[in-house]
Design an enzyme around this catalytic site. Sequence first.
Site, PDB file in Angstrom:
ATOM      1  CB  CYS A 192     -16.948   5.243   1.210  1.00 17.88           C
ATOM      2  SG  CYS A 192     -18.679   4.940   0.118  1.00 17.88           S
ATOM      3  CB  CYS A 222     -13.626   9.715  -3.121  1.00 19.68           C
ATOM      4  SG  CYS A 222     -13.341   7.970  -2.478  1.00 19.68           S
ATOM      5  CB  CYS A 262     -20.384   7.435  -6.514  1.00 23.66           C
ATOM      6  SG  CYS A 262     -19.340   8.272  -5.292  1.00 23.66           S
ATOM      7  CB  CYS A 303     -19.005  -4.786  -7.861  1.00 26.16           C
ATOM      8  SG  CYS A 303     -18.203  -5.828  -9.093  1.00 26.16           S
ATOM      9  CG  ASP A 358      -1.853   1.132   0.948  1.00 26.82           C
ATOM     10  OD1 ASP A 358      -2.312   1.416  -0.127  1.00 26.82           O
ATOM     11  OD2 ASP A 358      -2.663   1.456   2.204  1.00 26.82           O
ATOM     12  CB  CYS A 408     -17.749  -3.207 -16.058  1.00 31.90           C
ATOM     13  SG  CYS A 408     -16.501  -3.066 -14.969  1.00 31.90           S
TER      14      CYS A 408
HETATM   15  C1  B12 Z   1      -4.339   6.957  -3.205  1.00 31.02           C
HETATM   16  C2  B12 Z   1      -4.913   5.959  -2.781  1.00 31.02           C
HETATM   17  C3  B12 Z   1      -6.543   6.134  -2.774  1.00 31.02           C
HETATM   18  C4  B12 Z   1      -7.142   7.611  -2.821  1.00 31.02           C
HETATM   19  C5  B12 Z   1      -7.417   7.649  -4.279  1.00 31.02           C
HETATM   20  C6  B12 Z   1      -8.184   6.372  -5.110  1.00 31.02           C
HETATM   21  C7  B12 Z   1      -8.032   6.176  -6.540  1.00 31.02           C
HETATM   22  N1  B12 Z   1      -8.861   5.832  -7.138  1.00 31.02           N
HETATM   23  O1  B12 Z   1      -6.676   6.653  -6.926  1.00 31.02           O
HETATM   24  C8  B12 Z   1      -8.383   7.404  -1.896  1.00 31.02           C
HETATM   25  C9  B12 Z   1      -8.101   7.671  -0.744  1.00 31.02           C
HETATM   26  C10 B12 Z   1      -9.629   8.091  -2.354  1.00 31.02           C
HETATM   27  C11 B12 Z   1      -8.618   5.789  -1.823  1.00 31.02           C
HETATM   28  C12 B12 Z   1      -9.845   4.970  -1.775  1.00 31.02           C
HETATM   29  C13 B12 Z   1      -9.778   3.845  -1.694  1.00 31.02           C
HETATM   30  N2  B12 Z   1      -8.994   2.783  -1.643  1.00 31.02           N
HETATM   31 CO1  B12 Z   1      -7.271   3.397  -2.043  1.00 31.02          CO
HETATM   32  N3  B12 Z   1      -5.224   3.497  -2.403  1.00 31.02           N
HETATM   33  C14 B12 Z   1      -4.491   4.709  -2.837  1.00 31.02           C
HETATM   34  C15 B12 Z   1      -2.940   4.019  -3.288  1.00 31.02           C
HETATM   35  C16 B12 Z   1      -2.126   4.514  -2.221  1.00 31.02           C
HETATM   36  C17 B12 Z   1      -2.601   4.959  -4.668  1.00 31.02           C
HETATM   37  C18 B12 Z   1      -3.417   4.563  -5.820  1.00 31.02           C
HETATM   38  C19 B12 Z   1      -3.297   5.686  -6.883  1.00 31.02           C
HETATM   39  O2  B12 Z   1      -2.067   5.345  -7.680  1.00 31.02           O
HETATM   40  N4  B12 Z   1      -4.181   6.138  -7.476  1.00 31.02           N
HETATM   41  C20 B12 Z   1      -3.909   7.023  -8.610  1.00 31.02           C
HETATM   42  C21 B12 Z   1      -4.568   6.338  -9.834  1.00 31.02           C
HETATM   43  C22 B12 Z   1      -4.308   7.447 -11.088  1.00 31.02           C
HETATM   44  O3  B12 Z   1      -4.433   5.185 -10.243  1.00 31.02           O
HETATM   45  P1  B12 Z   1      -5.237   3.692  -9.969  1.00 31.02           P
HETATM   46  O4  B12 Z   1      -6.563   3.938 -10.254  1.00 31.02           O
HETATM   47  O5  B12 Z   1      -4.672   3.119  -8.687  1.00 31.02           O
HETATM   48  O6  B12 Z   1      -4.404   2.791 -11.028  1.00 31.02           O
HETATM   49  C23 B12 Z   1      -4.772   3.072 -12.436  1.00 31.02           C
HETATM   50  C24 B12 Z   1      -4.548   4.005 -13.240  1.00 31.02           C
HETATM   51  O7  B12 Z   1      -3.260   4.435 -13.273  1.00 31.02           O
HETATM   52  C25 B12 Z   1      -5.157   3.413 -14.559  1.00 31.02           C
HETATM   53  N5  B12 Z   1      -5.362   4.304 -15.789  1.00 31.02           N
HETATM   54  C26 B12 Z   1      -4.919   3.854 -16.860  1.00 31.02           C
HETATM   55  N6  B12 Z   1      -5.374   4.625 -17.853  1.00 31.02           N
HETATM   56  C27 B12 Z   1      -5.944   5.684 -17.158  1.00 31.02           C
HETATM   57  C28 B12 Z   1      -6.087   6.812 -17.734  1.00 31.02           C
HETATM   58  C29 B12 Z   1      -6.520   7.773 -16.673  1.00 31.02           C
HETATM   59  C30 B12 Z   1      -7.305   9.150 -17.377  1.00 31.02           C
HETATM   60  C31 B12 Z   1      -6.588   7.478 -15.502  1.00 31.02           C
HETATM   61  C32 B12 Z   1      -7.138   8.612 -14.425  1.00 31.02           C
HETATM   62  C33 B12 Z   1      -6.187   6.213 -14.926  1.00 31.02           C
HETATM   63  C34 B12 Z   1      -5.809   5.378 -15.897  1.00 31.02           C
HETATM   64  O8  B12 Z   1      -4.508   2.013 -14.571  1.00 31.02           O
HETATM   65  C35 B12 Z   1      -4.091   1.945 -13.113  1.00 31.02           C
HETATM   66  C36 B12 Z   1      -4.623   0.574 -12.822  1.00 31.02           C
HETATM   67  O9  B12 Z   1      -5.435  -0.366 -13.508  1.00 31.02           O
HETATM   68  C37 B12 Z   1      -3.265   2.583  -3.548  1.00 31.02           C
HETATM   69  C38 B12 Z   1      -2.065   1.821  -3.049  1.00 31.02           C
HETATM   70  C39 B12 Z   1      -0.860   1.750  -4.006  1.00 31.02           C
HETATM   71  N7  B12 Z   1       0.294   2.054  -3.857  1.00 31.02           N
HETATM   72  O10 B12 Z   1      -1.131   1.684  -5.543  1.00 31.02           O
HETATM   73  C40 B12 Z   1      -4.505   2.494  -2.564  1.00 31.02           C
HETATM   74  C41 B12 Z   1      -5.621   1.375  -3.072  1.00 31.02           C
HETATM   75  C42 B12 Z   1      -5.665   1.557  -4.429  1.00 31.02           C
HETATM   76  N8  B12 Z   1      -6.696   1.461  -2.245  1.00 31.02           N
HETATM   77  C43 B12 Z   1      -7.149   0.591  -1.908  1.00 31.02           C
HETATM   78  C44 B12 Z   1      -8.683   0.328  -1.252  1.00 31.02           C
HETATM   79  C45 B12 Z   1      -9.193  -0.853  -0.600  1.00 31.02           C
HETATM   80  C46 B12 Z   1      -9.536   1.756  -1.195  1.00 31.02           C
HETATM   81  C47 B12 Z   1     -10.968   1.722  -0.659  1.00 31.02           C
HETATM   82  C48 B12 Z   1     -11.791   0.642  -1.227  1.00 31.02           C
HETATM   83  C49 B12 Z   1     -10.924   1.912   0.796  1.00 31.02           C
HETATM   84  C50 B12 Z   1     -12.324   2.354   1.353  1.00 31.02           C
HETATM   85  N9  B12 Z   1     -13.356   1.074   1.842  1.00 31.02           N
HETATM   86  O11 B12 Z   1     -12.478   3.244   1.757  1.00 31.02           O
HETATM   87  C51 B12 Z   1     -11.271   3.176  -1.592  1.00 31.02           C
HETATM   88  C52 B12 Z   1     -11.765   2.778  -2.906  1.00 31.02           C
HETATM   89  C53 B12 Z   1     -11.729   4.115  -3.887  1.00 31.02           C
HETATM   90  C54 B12 Z   1     -11.954   3.719  -5.166  1.00 31.02           C
HETATM   91  N10 B12 Z   1     -13.029   3.464  -5.918  1.00 31.02           N
HETATM   92  O12 B12 Z   1     -10.720   3.762  -5.967  1.00 31.02           O
HETATM   93  C55 B12 Z   1      -6.752  -0.883  -2.466  1.00 31.02           C
HETATM   94  C56 B12 Z   1      -7.505  -1.433  -3.727  1.00 31.02           C
HETATM   95  C57 B12 Z   1      -7.417  -2.846  -3.844  1.00 31.02           C
HETATM   96  C58 B12 Z   1      -8.107  -3.222  -5.114  1.00 31.02           C
HETATM   97  N11 B12 Z   1      -8.631  -4.479  -5.064  1.00 31.02           N
HETATM   98  O13 B12 Z   1      -8.239  -2.555  -6.160  1.00 31.02           O
HETATM   99  C59 B12 Z   1      -5.178  -0.254  -2.743  1.00 31.02           C
HETATM  100  C60 B12 Z   1      -4.534  -0.955  -3.913  1.00 31.02           C
HETATM  101  C61 B12 Z   1      -4.688  -0.534  -1.361  1.00 31.02           C
HETATM  102  C62 B12 Z   1      -3.883  -1.962  -1.194  1.00 31.02           C
HETATM  103  N12 B12 Z   1      -2.787  -2.045  -1.135  1.00 31.02           N
HETATM  104  O14 B12 Z   1      -4.728  -2.897  -1.319  1.00 31.02           O
HETATM  105  N13 B12 Z   1      -7.499   5.168  -2.204  1.00 31.02           N
END
Ligand code: B12
Length: 392
Positions: free
Chosen positions: A262, A235, A219, A269, A142, A209
């Site tokens: 949340c 969020c 949401c 899902c 994480d 999906c």
């Molecule tokens: C910052 C963070 C948050 C933030 C931002 C969430 C987000 N969606 O990014 C907040 C605080 C809101 C959050 C919430 C939650 N989180 Co969080 N979070 C993180 C963290 C530390 C980094 C995520 C990150 O890099 N975000 C940046 C976005 C851009 O990236 P991403 O969605 O993760 O990755 C995708 C994009 O890069 C994407 N992509 C490709 N093309 C494109 C194009 C565009 C335009 C975009 C935007 C993205 C995109 O490809 C990637 C993967 O497929 C990770 C741990 C980690 N080191 O990765 C945990 C993590 C994602 N969280 C996790 C969890 C459990 C949650 C919550 C469920 C907690 C809760 N119950 O309240 C919620 C779920 C919200 C949600 N629906 O995403 C888990 C998810 C596990 C899983 N099975 O997916 C992680 C992996 C932690 C873990 N080690 O288990 N989180």
Amino acid sequence: MTTARPGLKIEGEQREQLRRRLRELGFDEVRFARVGEEAGGGLREWLAEGMHADMAWMERTADKRAKADLVLPGVRSVIIFGVNYWSGSEAENNFAPAKPQWARYALHKDYHDTIRPGLVAAGRVLEEIAGAAVEDYRYYVDTGPVLERGWAARSGLGFRGKNAMLISKTHGNWLFLASILTRVEIAPDAPLRKSLRPADEGEPAGLLCGKCTRCLDACPTDAFSAPGVVDARRCISYQTIENKGIIPRELRAGIGARIYGCDVCLEVCPWNRFAQKGRQLLLAARYDLADLPLAEILALTPERFAEIFRRTPIMRLKFSGLLRNACVVAGNGGDISMIPALLRLVVHDSAVVRAHAVWAMQRLAGSGAAALLADARARETDDTVLAEHAAG
Ligand code: B12
């Protein structure tokens, strides 16, 4: 530059032996991905749009997240681990309408602590089977600068859902992710659809999906700026965990009874129907937390807070953060028996708590609030809190 030493290569039966040994440590899923020319998926766009809110650490570590080589020079592979935290029915009472609701993951001892020993052991297995040295790998759960969901999608552990979650065909949404970056070259597993470009190079959200948009529609605060893209500013998970200050007024009603995190976009899902109860080998349940009545939380002392929540993720929120969230839940709950507890919090040491207590009072006491709050208002010196008084 450091490169992988010759011979640090694993494939065929040896790779499966590695997978088996790692699974025996308690990981429910173990998958392998090859490190290539990642560009960080949508991370840059996400940051540029300000969707990370005030998580400045996401910005500071962006280069590393986009390029694993900056984390571990010479890295060849990523081992992605999934830990199933689906609890079946035990935590069902978490969803009784009258109770504060907790993100399911929070009803455990801090998973960073319980999963880390598994990763340490996994490193030893890698040393034993692949002949890796300690400096040939780094493990993270994480908190590391690793795009865990991107790697997980690339390794075929699952796909990126419209809710942005890494969704597994066998576990649904209920997997914690962890990773090991290593200089060992491990033959990669295939992504779910081989024909697509690698996940973090632009795989569309919602690969499996179909037409379903339940998560986007459900949401409560409209946090999805597009399918698969969460705007953290809206969020509830961000607002109730990461935001340490004032929760924007317009989002508070949508928070409902959610006191920490949340799960709405996860809960709805359809892929969850395949989830099986987790083995819990690397987790320690604290479902008892879901039984805490709101009135008790509103009346907590710092000592009691530390005692109850010791070693749980809730400590991250700190005492005042939990009280703040409890005020929002009370304000949304419509139960006027919470008024005496809220009246004690409108004069709390923390301005953030006072502000949300004032808001909750206004919601519960309606036109009677001004009279009940008159003393607190007269003594108030903080502008943010005064603004809450005025807004009522
Ligand atoms: C910052 C963070 C948050 C933030 C931002 C969430 C987000 N969606 O990014 C907040 C605080 C809101 C959050 C919430 C939650 N989180 Co969080 N979070 C993180 C963290 C530390 C980094 C995520 C990150 O890099 N975000 C940046 C976005 C851009 O990236 P991403 O969605 O993760 O990755 C995708 C994009 O890069 C994407 N992509 C490709 N093309 C494109 C194009 C565009 C335009 C975009 C935007 C993205 C995109 O490809 C990637 C993967 O497929 C990770 C741990 C980690 N080191 O990765 C945990 C993590 C994602 N969280 C996790 C969890 C459990 C949650 C919550 C469920 C907690 C809760 N119950 O309240 C919620 C779920 C919200 C949600 N629906 O995403 C888990 C998810 C596990 C899983 N099975 O997916 C992680 C992996 C932690 C873990 N080690 O288990 N989180």
